[in-house]
Design a protein around this motif. Structure first.
Motif, short mmCIF file in Angstrom:
data_model
loop_
_atom_site.label_atom_id
_atom_site.label_comp_id
_atom_site.label_asym_id
_atom_site.label_seq_id
_atom_site.Cartn_x
_atom_site.Cartn_y
_atom_site.Cartn_z
N GLU A 86 0.84 -1.01 -0.09
CA GLU A 86 0.16 0.10 -0.12
C GLU A 86 0.87 1.23 0.25
OE1 GLU A 86 -3.73 2.05 2.61
OE2 GLU A 86 -2.67 0.32 3.03
N TYR A 87 1.85 1.21 0.98
CA TYR A 87 2.44 2.43 0.86
C TYR A 87 3.88 2.52 0.21
CZ TYR A 87 -0.74 3.73 4.58
OH TYR A 87 -1.88 3.79 5.44
N GLY A 88 4.42 1.37 -0.02
CA GLY A 88 5.95 1.28 -0.30
C GLY A 88 6.81 1.73 0.55
N ALA A 89 8.10 1.33 0.39
CA ALA A 89 9.17 1.68 1.25
C ALA A 89 10.64 1.58 0.61
CB ALA A 89 9.36 0.79 2.58
N VAL A 90 11.64 2.34 1.19
CA VAL A 90 13.07 2.17 0.69
C VAL A 90 13.63 1.12 1.30
CG1 VAL A 90 15.22 3.75 0.45
CG2 VAL A 90 13.02 4.50 -0.11
N ALA B 27 2.20 7.36 1.33
CA ALA B 27 2.97 6.32 0.19
C ALA B 27 3.97 7.13 -0.37
CB ALA B 27 1.80 6.17 -0.68
N ILE B 28 4.81 6.23 -0.93
CA ILE B 28 6.01 7.00 -1.76
C ILE B 28 5.45 7.39 -3.06
CG2 ILE B 28 7.65 5.46 -0.84
CD1 ILE B 28 7.52 3.64 -3.21
N PRO C 291 9.69 -1.16 -9.83
CA PRO C 291 8.43 -0.55 -9.09
C PRO C 291 8.05 0.63 -10.10
CG PRO C 291 10.81 0.01 -8.30
CD PRO C 291 10.97 -0.99 -9.30
N SER C 292 6.82 1.12 -9.43
CA SER C 292 6.11 2.09 -10.07
C SER C 292 6.70 3.61 -10.16
CB SER C 292 4.77 2.44 -9.46
OG SER C 292 4.91 2.98 -8.04
N VAL C 293 7.84 3.77 -9.29
CA VAL C 293 8.64 4.98 -9.19
C VAL C 293 10.17 4.50 -8.92
CG1 VAL C 293 6.82 6.58 -8.41
CG2 VAL C 293 8.34 5.32 -6.71
N SER C 294 11.11 5.40 -9.18
CA SER C 294 12.56 5.08 -8.86
C SER C 294 12.89 5.65 -7.53
CB SER C 294 13.26 5.56 -10.09
OG SER C 294 13.14 6.85 -9.95
N PHE C 295 14.10 5.05 -7.16
CA PHE C 295 14.64 5.56 -6.03
C PHE C 295 15.14 6.99 -6.04
CE2 PHE C 295 18.43 6.56 -3.28
CZ PHE C 295 17.75 6.45 -2.07
#
Length: 327
Positions: free
Chosen positions: A141-145, A164-165, A195-199
């Motif tokens: 749901e939120y994502g993480a690093v 969420a990221i 993933p949907s977004v990059s770091f």
């Protein structure tokens, strides 16, 4: 020459041979042997889970913070509500199985059909719910690093609410290229998770938003997650951040330690497999009851045998629910 017959003095007794031990048929005895042996397997899973949890207790996810979803109630925090609903359904199906066995003892065919039907419906609801829970858990749901050391970094606003990221990640400045052999980056497979977004997007968005803080999965002496200051949060993301994790799989887990996800998949998956087998067996018995197979035999012992198996998977779930979700 005549054969010598040796008498042991146990003839006609329970264990003297030629009788059914404890007045149980061969089929029932074999079902009990299976239940005992399979119980050891589940006990091994739960014991391994317990050892791993206490070894990594500081970074172990809290079930109340992971299983907070409920179907059709998006955005509503409902910790453990759906898991409790699943447990109720499975226990209810165990009750209907008891009623089916009792009706079989009384040779009441129509009642056996009715209660077996309810048992099958309950099992299907449970397995479907478990599949939905898996899907939600895997998606996240939120994502993480994830840091270089494998630690999970989660994000909060200054009010203490999870963020969420995808809500703060900076817009992409260019097209993201999937790594393939054709474009010369051959060391990763075409199916590598992306993933949907990059770091870099997450890092840029985090640095631009002063309202965001980092929460670590580790807990303080009071059992609360450690929340870093803004300066510490920036240093953590910039210096230690490595990759984006969304949801969970066998290698990465946005909720905390990866072993939590591993045990979740193995324990609930193994139990779900048993429930699925139970549904299949119940369907076969249900069909045989309808066509009158057991009426012609003069007994419904097969219903009782499958009932033993169904009560076993129900009891196993009680232990899984207690030790994996509640404790």
């Amino acid at each position: 020459m005549e054969a010598t017959v040796v008498k042991t003095g146990t003839e006609g007794k329970t264990w003297g041979g030629g009788t059914d031990p404890l007045k149980a048929s061969y089929g029932k005895m074999m079902m009990w042997f299976f239940i005992v042996s399979d119980s050891l397997t589940f006990a091994g899973f739960l014991a391994a889970y317990g050892f791993s949890r206490f070894k990594f207790i500081d970074a172990w996810p809290i079930a109340d913070e992971v299983f907070t979803h409920f179907p059709f109630l998006h955005g509503v925090e409902a910790p453990m509500y759906y898991v409790a609903f699943m447990t109720f359904i499975l226990i209810f199906s165990s009750v209907t199985m008891v009623l089916a066995v009792d009706a079989g003892h009384k040779m009441q065919q129509k009642k056996v059909i009715f209660y077996l039907f309810l048992t099958i419906i309950g099992g299907l609801i449970f397995v479907s719910s478990q599949a939905w829970e898996w899907k939600t858990f895997i998606k996240g749901e939120y994502g993480a690093v994830e840091t270089h050391g494998g630690q999970i970094i989660q994000f909060l606003n200054k009010e203490g609410e999870r963020v969420a990221i995808g809500d703060f990640a900076a817009a992409s400045t260019g097209e993201r290229t999937l790594q393939t052999k054709e474009n010369g980056i051959w060391y990763k497979k075409d199916t590598e998770y992306q993933p949907s977004v990059s770091f870099e997007q997450v890092k840029a968005g985090f640095l631009a938003n002063d309202n965001l803080l980092v929460r670590l999965p580790n807990k303080d002496e009071n059992g609360h997650h450690i929340v870093l200051s803004r300066e510490e949060s920036i240093a953590k993301v910039v210096n230690d951040g490595n990759m984006i994790v969304e949801g969970a799989n066998l290698r990465h887990n946005e909720y905390g330690h990866p072993l939590f996800a591993d045990f979740f998949f193995f324990i609930t998956g193994f139990h779900g497999f048993h429930v699925s087998i139970g549904i299949l067996l119940n369907c076969i018995i249900f069909f045989n009851v309808i066509i009158g197979t057991y009426e012609r035999r003069g007994h419904y012992e097969m219903v009782e045998k499958v009932g033993l198996y169904w009560h076993f998977v129900d009891l196993v779930w009680v232990f899984v629910f207690t030790f994996f979700y509640l404790v």
